[in-house]
Design a protein around this motif. Structure first.
Motif, PDB file in Angstrom:
ATOM      1  N   THR A  69       0.798  -1.226   0.000  1.00  0.00           N
ATOM      2  CA  THR A  69       0.000   0.000   0.000  1.00  0.00           C
ATOM      3  C   THR A  69       0.835   1.284   0.000  1.00  0.00           C
ATOM      4  OG1 THR A  69      -0.135  -0.109   2.416  1.00  0.00           O
ATOM      5  CG2 THR A  69      -1.943  -1.112   1.161  1.00  0.00           C
ATOM      6  N   SER A 102      -2.123  -7.554   3.090  1.00  0.00           N
ATOM      7  CA  SER A 102      -2.040  -6.498   2.084  1.00  0.00           C
ATOM      8  C   SER A 102      -1.291  -5.250   2.515  1.00  0.00           C
ATOM      9  CB  SER A 102      -3.459  -6.111   1.651  1.00  0.00           C
ATOM     10  OG  SER A 102      -4.109  -7.217   1.082  1.00  0.00           O
ATOM     11  N   ARG A 116      -6.357   0.364  -1.287  1.00  0.00           N
ATOM     12  CA  ARG A 116      -6.793  -0.886  -1.922  1.00  0.00           C
ATOM     13  C   ARG A 116      -6.508  -0.857  -3.425  1.00  0.00           C
ATOM     14  NH1 ARG A 116     -11.974  -0.192   1.598  1.00  0.00           N
ATOM     15  NH2 ARG A 116     -11.268  -1.152   3.543  1.00  0.00           N
ATOM     16  N   VAL A 153      -7.574  -4.644   3.922  1.00  0.00           N
ATOM     17  CA  VAL A 153      -8.569  -5.604   3.440  1.00  0.00           C
ATOM     18  C   VAL A 153      -9.114  -6.338   4.659  1.00  0.00           C
ATOM     19  CG1 VAL A 153      -8.991  -7.608   1.969  1.00  0.00           C
ATOM     20  CG2 VAL A 153      -7.378  -5.837   1.236  1.00  0.00           C
ATOM     21  N   GLN A 158     -14.191  -7.504   0.377  1.00  0.00           N
ATOM     22  CA  GLN A 158     -13.126  -6.630  -0.094  1.00  0.00           C
ATOM     23  C   GLN A 158     -12.008  -7.428  -0.767  1.00  0.00           C
ATOM     24  OE1 GLN A 158     -12.113  -4.667   3.553  1.00  0.00           O
ATOM     25  NE2 GLN A 158     -13.898  -3.303   3.494  1.00  0.00           N
TER      26      GLN A 158
END
Length: 275
Positions: A69, A102, A116, A153, A158
């Motif tokens: 991210t 993530s 995301r 997430v 999602q």
């Protein structure tokens, strides 16, 4: 009785070295393990693969890739390089599943949607690379309490919104009871995942309260908490999933005990609560 699908995740018996894990699981009649990157790197990828093969063990997953991210281009490039290395390691220990956590919000950001989308951008680069090496990427949603710093997430919905942008044989999801037990939408989302063959890993741990100070280490032994394992297993198996079932418990009390005793208890609790 056990059904032959039990896999012991390495973190459940973190007190064991890799040779102890291999010997201990083989002695207990368990032929599947889930691995983590740091001990595999320390022991050596090729050496790990030989060790497990010599003990008749298969690797059900490698954890973890992810943390995708970042806003800073240099950080993003480092993350992509690290994930390519994780993919190579997964292939090297002969597992087809790399678990992805993530990543949380970058410092100073409150933009969940943007974070995301950066995961999706990274998957677009990583998924074909993994597929060429026989490795699937499995997005693991984490409980919402981890959204800020570890994983934006938080739900299967999602995770699937990201995974479904890519072929199912490249990107799927992890169904982890610890993270999803609370969500009344989880059964419908498990069915959604199963409809396109995206259940790539199924992991078990219980939710215990009160939560310990270090929440990451607060997973419970099966049967000690609030999770209805049979209900979640029924939902997963209704999709046609018949793969290994990993028990992954981060718990300092378990790590302080004899590893063989812990494995025996896990196997007994698995048979009692999840079969």
């Amino acid at each position: 009785m056990s059904d032959g699908r039990l896999s012991i995740n390495q973190e459940t018996v973190k007190q064991w070295s890799l040779p102890e894990l291999a010997e201990g699981c083989a002695k207990a009649g368990i032929d599947k393990v889930g691995l983590w990157r740091a001990p595999v790197q320390e022991y050596g990828v090729e050496r790990t693969a030989r060790l497990l093969s010599d003990h008749g063990l298969s690797v059900t997953s490698l954890c973890r890739g992810g943390f995708l991210t970042a806003l800073d281009p240099a950080e993003r490039a480092r993350a992509l390089d690290d994930n390519r290395a994780a993919i190579e390691e997964a292939a090297g220990v002969a597992t087809d599943t790399l678990v992805l956590v993530s990543g949380g919000l970058p410092e100073g950001s409150k933009d969940l949607y943007g974070a995301r989308e950066r995961i999706a951008d990274a998957l677009a680069e990583l998924a074909p690379y993994a597929a060429e090496r026989g490795v699937r990427l499995a997005i693991e949603p984490l409980h919402p309490m981890f959204a800020s710093d570890r994983c934006v997430v938080s739900t299967l919905s999602q995770a699937l919104d990201l995974a479904e942008r890519f072929p199912a044989e490249q990107v799927g999801v992890v169904v982890d009871t610890y993270h999803l037990w609370w969500d009344d939408r989880a059964p419908a989302q498990i069915a959604r995942a199963g409809a396109t063959g995206r259940v790539h890993s199924f992991q078990l741990a219980d939710w215990i309260t009160p939560l310990p100070a270090g929440v990451l280490l607060g997973r419970g032994q099966l049967g000690d908490g609030s999770v209805d394992f049979r209900a979640l297993r029924t939902a997963v198996e209704a999709t046609g999933f018949d793969g290994p079932i990993e028990v992954e418990i981060f718990n300092e009390a378990l790590w302080a005990r004899d590893g063989a005793e812990v494995v025996a208890e896990v196997a007994a609790r698995y048979a009692e609560h999840a079969c």
